[in-house]
Design a protein around this motif. Structure first.
Motif, short mmCIF file in Angstrom:
data_model
loop_
_atom_site.label_atom_id
_atom_site.label_comp_id
_atom_site.label_asym_id
_atom_site.label_seq_id
_atom_site.Cartn_x
_atom_site.Cartn_y
_atom_site.Cartn_z
N PRO A 35 -3.68 1.46 -2.04
CA PRO A 35 -2.27 1.13 -2.23
C PRO A 35 -1.40 1.89 -1.23
CG PRO A 35 -3.07 2.54 -4.01
CD PRO A 35 -4.26 2.18 -3.17
N HIS A 36 -0.20 1.38 -0.98
CA HIS A 36 0.75 2.01 -0.06
C HIS A 36 0.26 1.99 1.39
CE1 HIS A 36 1.40 4.40 -3.99
NE2 HIS A 36 2.25 3.39 -3.99
N SER A 37 -0.49 0.94 1.77
CA SER A 37 -0.90 0.80 3.17
C SER A 37 0.04 -0.13 3.90
CB SER A 37 -2.31 0.22 3.26
OG SER A 37 -3.23 1.05 2.61
N ARG A 73 6.98 -4.40 -1.41
CA ARG A 73 7.14 -3.74 -0.13
C ARG A 73 8.01 -2.53 -0.38
NH1 ARG A 73 10.62 -4.13 4.59
NH2 ARG A 73 9.34 -4.25 6.47
N ILE A 74 7.49 -1.36 -0.11
CA ILE A 74 8.25 -0.14 -0.34
C ILE A 74 9.00 0.16 0.94
CG2 ILE A 74 8.10 2.23 -1.15
CD1 ILE A 74 5.08 1.47 -1.74
N GLU A 75 10.25 0.53 0.81
CA GLU A 75 11.02 0.73 2.01
C GLU A 75 11.64 2.11 2.09
OE1 GLU A 75 12.99 -2.69 3.40
OE2 GLU A 75 12.29 -3.93 1.75
N TYR A 83 2.87 -1.37 1.55
CA TYR A 83 2.84 -2.39 0.50
C TYR A 83 1.97 -1.92 -0.64
CZ TYR A 83 4.78 -5.71 3.85
OH TYR A 83 5.59 -6.34 4.74
N GLU A 84 2.18 -2.52 -1.83
CA GLU A 84 1.32 -2.19 -2.96
C GLU A 84 1.28 -3.35 -3.93
OE1 GLU A 84 2.91 0.95 -5.33
OE2 GLU A 84 4.91 0.06 -5.35
N ARG A 85 0.27 -3.33 -4.81
CA ARG A 85 0.11 -4.41 -5.80
C ARG A 85 0.79 -4.09 -7.12
NH1 ARG A 85 -5.69 -7.23 -5.77
NH2 ARG A 85 -4.44 -8.65 -7.03
N ASN A 90 9.12 -0.90 -12.22
CA ASN A 90 10.18 0.05 -11.89
C ASN A 90 9.68 1.46 -11.62
OD1 ASN A 90 13.33 0.13 -11.83
ND2 ASN A 90 12.80 1.98 -12.93
N HIS A 91 8.51 1.60 -11.00
CA HIS A 91 8.09 2.96 -10.65
C HIS A 91 8.69 3.37 -9.31
CE1 HIS A 91 4.86 0.93 -8.36
NE2 HIS A 91 4.77 2.04 -7.68
N HIS A 92 8.64 4.64 -9.04
CA HIS A 92 9.27 5.21 -7.84
C HIS A 92 8.20 5.80 -6.93
CE1 HIS A 92 12.87 4.71 -10.20
NE2 HIS A 92 12.32 5.43 -11.16
N HIS A 93 8.65 6.35 -5.81
CA HIS A 93 7.68 6.90 -4.85
C HIS A 93 8.10 8.26 -4.34
CE1 HIS A 93 6.73 2.60 -4.86
NE2 HIS A 93 5.52 3.09 -4.86
N VAL A 94 7.09 9.04 -4.02
CA VAL A 94 7.32 10.31 -3.35
C VAL A 94 6.65 10.19 -1.98
CG1 VAL A 94 5.31 11.35 -4.52
CG2 VAL A 94 7.05 12.82 -3.48
N ALA A 103 2.97 8.45 -2.73
CA ALA A 103 2.34 8.44 -4.05
C ALA A 103 3.31 7.83 -5.05
CB ALA A 103 1.95 9.84 -4.47
N ASP A 104 2.76 7.34 -6.16
CA ASP A 104 3.58 6.74 -7.22
C ASP A 104 4.18 7.81 -8.12
OD1 ASP A 104 3.11 4.13 -6.48
OD2 ASP A 104 1.32 3.95 -7.73
N VAL A 105 5.39 7.55 -8.59
CA VAL A 105 6.04 8.40 -9.58
C VAL A 105 6.54 7.47 -10.68
CG1 VAL A 105 7.95 9.99 -10.03
CG2 VAL A 105 6.84 10.00 -7.80
ZN LIG Z 1 3.75 2.54 -5.85
#
Ligand SMILES: [Zn+2]
Ligand SMILES: [Zn+2]
Length: 140
Positions: A35-37, A73-75, A83-85, A90-94, A103-105
């Protein structure tokens, strides 16, 4: 390759109204594992199985899957976008300021949108996206 996983991904594409292509299946399969590639990383891994897949078609695949709601698509303020599945929760990222690791938060406070802005100008808010920045365990 795991037939059950391929079947699930095939069903996901069909129910999103998308044609099942090898490129789309490859992107979904890789994002399950990594994830997050970003598009180029995914392309680099996909070409070992799909030598004819171009970087541009990987970009198109990711755009199509994102539009169909199968990918997010994380921006963060960096390119290229990861990108991630994991969609719709509504999760966030660090993000690591040094190496760019993501990483997911989970929700910051309670449930989505989990943050309440003071003045929304009449909008009905359903999602909040927070990007936390810092240094990952490897970079500290
Ligand atoms: Zn994520
Ligand atoms: Zn780092």
């Amino acid at each position: 390759m795991d037939d059950i996983v391929v079947e699930a991904d095939t069903a996901a594409l069909r129910s999103a109204g998308l044609k099942v292509t090898r490129g789309r299946l490859a992107a979904l399969r890789l994002l399950q594992r990594m994830p997050h590639s970003d598009a180029e990383t995914l392309h680099r891994h996909a070409v070992t199985d799909e030598p004819t897949l171009s970087v541009q078609s990987m970009h198109n695949v990711l755009t199509d899957l994102t539009r169909a709601g199968l990918l997010r698509r994380i921006e963060p303020e960096r390119s290229p976008a990861p990108y991630e599945r994991r969609v719709g929760d509504n999760h966030h990222h660090v993000v690591c300021r040094s190496c760019g690791a993501v990483a997911d938060v989970d929700c910051v406070v309670g449930h989505a949108p989990c943050l309440t802005p003071s003045d929304v100008g009449g909008f009905a808010i359903d999602t909040a996206e927070v990007v936390f920045w810092g240094l990952c365990a490897n970079c500290r």
